[in-house]
Design a protein around this motif. Structure first.
Motif, short mmCIF file in Angstrom:
data_model
loop_
_atom_site.label_atom_id
_atom_site.label_comp_id
_atom_site.label_asym_id
_atom_site.label_seq_id
_atom_site.Cartn_x
_atom_site.Cartn_y
_atom_site.Cartn_z
N MET A 224 0.95 -1.16 -0.22
CA MET A 224 -0.06 -0.07 0.09
C MET A 224 0.72 1.22 -0.09
O MET A 224 0.58 2.11 -0.78
CB MET A 224 -0.96 -0.04 1.21
N TYR A 225 1.86 1.21 0.54
CA TYR A 225 2.78 2.31 0.87
C TYR A 225 3.46 2.57 -0.57
O TYR A 225 3.74 3.52 -0.93
CB TYR A 225 3.71 2.36 2.00
N LEU A 226 4.08 1.65 -1.18
CA LEU A 226 4.68 1.46 -2.44
C LEU A 226 3.73 2.08 -3.41
O LEU A 226 4.13 2.62 -4.26
CB LEU A 226 4.95 0.28 -2.82
N ALA A 227 2.55 2.00 -3.25
CA ALA A 227 1.38 2.54 -4.30
C ALA A 227 1.31 3.94 -3.84
O ALA A 227 0.62 4.47 -4.54
CB ALA A 227 -0.01 1.59 -4.09
N GLY A 228 1.84 4.22 -2.91
CA GLY A 228 1.79 5.91 -2.66
C GLY A 228 0.57 6.39 -1.91
O GLY A 228 0.31 7.45 -1.94
N THR A 229 0.06 5.58 -1.05
CA THR A 229 -0.90 5.92 -0.03
C THR A 229 -0.77 5.45 1.38
O THR A 229 -0.15 4.34 1.45
CB THR A 229 -2.31 5.52 -0.99
N GLU A 230 -1.61 5.81 2.11
CA GLU A 230 -1.63 5.46 3.62
C GLU A 230 -3.16 4.81 3.89
O GLU A 230 -3.36 4.19 5.07
CB GLU A 230 -1.44 6.65 4.57
N ASP A 231 -3.87 4.91 2.84
CA ASP A 231 -5.26 4.23 3.07
C ASP A 231 -5.65 3.69 1.76
O ASP A 231 -5.63 4.42 0.75
CB ASP A 231 -6.23 5.18 3.48
N ALA A 232 -5.99 2.47 1.84
CA ALA A 232 -6.45 1.84 0.44
C ALA A 232 -7.70 0.87 0.99
O ALA A 232 -7.68 0.23 2.00
CB ALA A 232 -5.39 1.07 -0.10
N ARG A 233 -8.61 0.48 0.04
CA ARG A 233 -9.64 -0.17 0.23
C ARG A 233 -10.36 -0.78 -0.97
O ARG A 233 -9.97 -0.08 -1.81
CB ARG A 233 -10.75 0.72 1.17
N GLY A 234 -10.81 -1.76 -0.79
CA GLY A 234 -11.88 -2.18 -1.92
C GLY A 234 -12.88 -1.28 -2.50
O GLY A 234 -13.43 -0.49 -1.47
N PHE A 235 -13.60 -1.55 -3.59
CA PHE A 235 -14.48 -0.77 -3.86
C PHE A 235 -15.56 -0.54 -3.26
O PHE A 235 -16.06 0.78 -3.00
CB PHE A 235 -15.06 -1.32 -5.59
#
Length: 153
Positions: A47-58
């Motif tokens: 998630m951090y490698l994707a450039g965010t501190e919050d990720a979730r499903g649709f």
């Protein structure tokens, strides 16, 4: 996936971890939790490698009043696939052998998730990292002249 794993390895080898990684070790207060708080360390690093501190499903974004922007690209985390299997267990006290049903990991699958930055809608609540009570000896450090940004809630 290979690219993400290579990035992770190089981060660990160089010791160049993003500051956000430190926050994976800080427990959030009740009510401040995010779904990613329950993820494995490897998935949080993705998630951090994707450039965010919050990720979730649709659907998880929809539950908090946000929707994924048109054209946004998901990144993927890994989730274990489990099956219930009968396993032979030996009782350490009696030496008796018995069968027990237990979940066993039989593989992994990719789960698409979206970054907070790729969504729009209701603002998320601010996260409060201040401890509910000050750590031991905090008042002693203050009397000795050490200033702190930490304030109890």
């Amino acid at each position: 996936m290979r690219e993400a794993l290579e990035k992770l390895l190089s981060m660990f080898e160089s010791g160049n971890l993003p500051p956000a990684v430190a926050r994976t070790m800080i427990r959030r207060q009740a009510g401040d939790e995010r779904p990613s708080d329950k993820w494995s360390l490897g998935n949080r690093l993705l998630m951090y490698l994707a450039g965010t501190e919050d990720a979730r499903g649709f659907r998880q974004w929809e539950e908090v009043g946000r929707h994924v922007k048109k054209g946004a690209k998901a990144f993927h985390i890994l989730a274990p696939l489990t099956k219930t299997r009968k396993v032979k267990i030996q009782d350490p006290e009696t030496g008796e052998e018995r069968e027990e049903e237990r979940p066993v990991i039989v593989g992994f699958r990719f789960i698409p998730v979206f970054r907070l930055e790729d969504t729009e809608g209701e603002p998320l609540p601010e996260v409060d990292y201040a401890p509910p009570e000050l750590p031991p000896l905090f008042d002693v450090a203050t009397r000795m002249g050490h200033q702190s940004q930490i304030r109890p809630r």
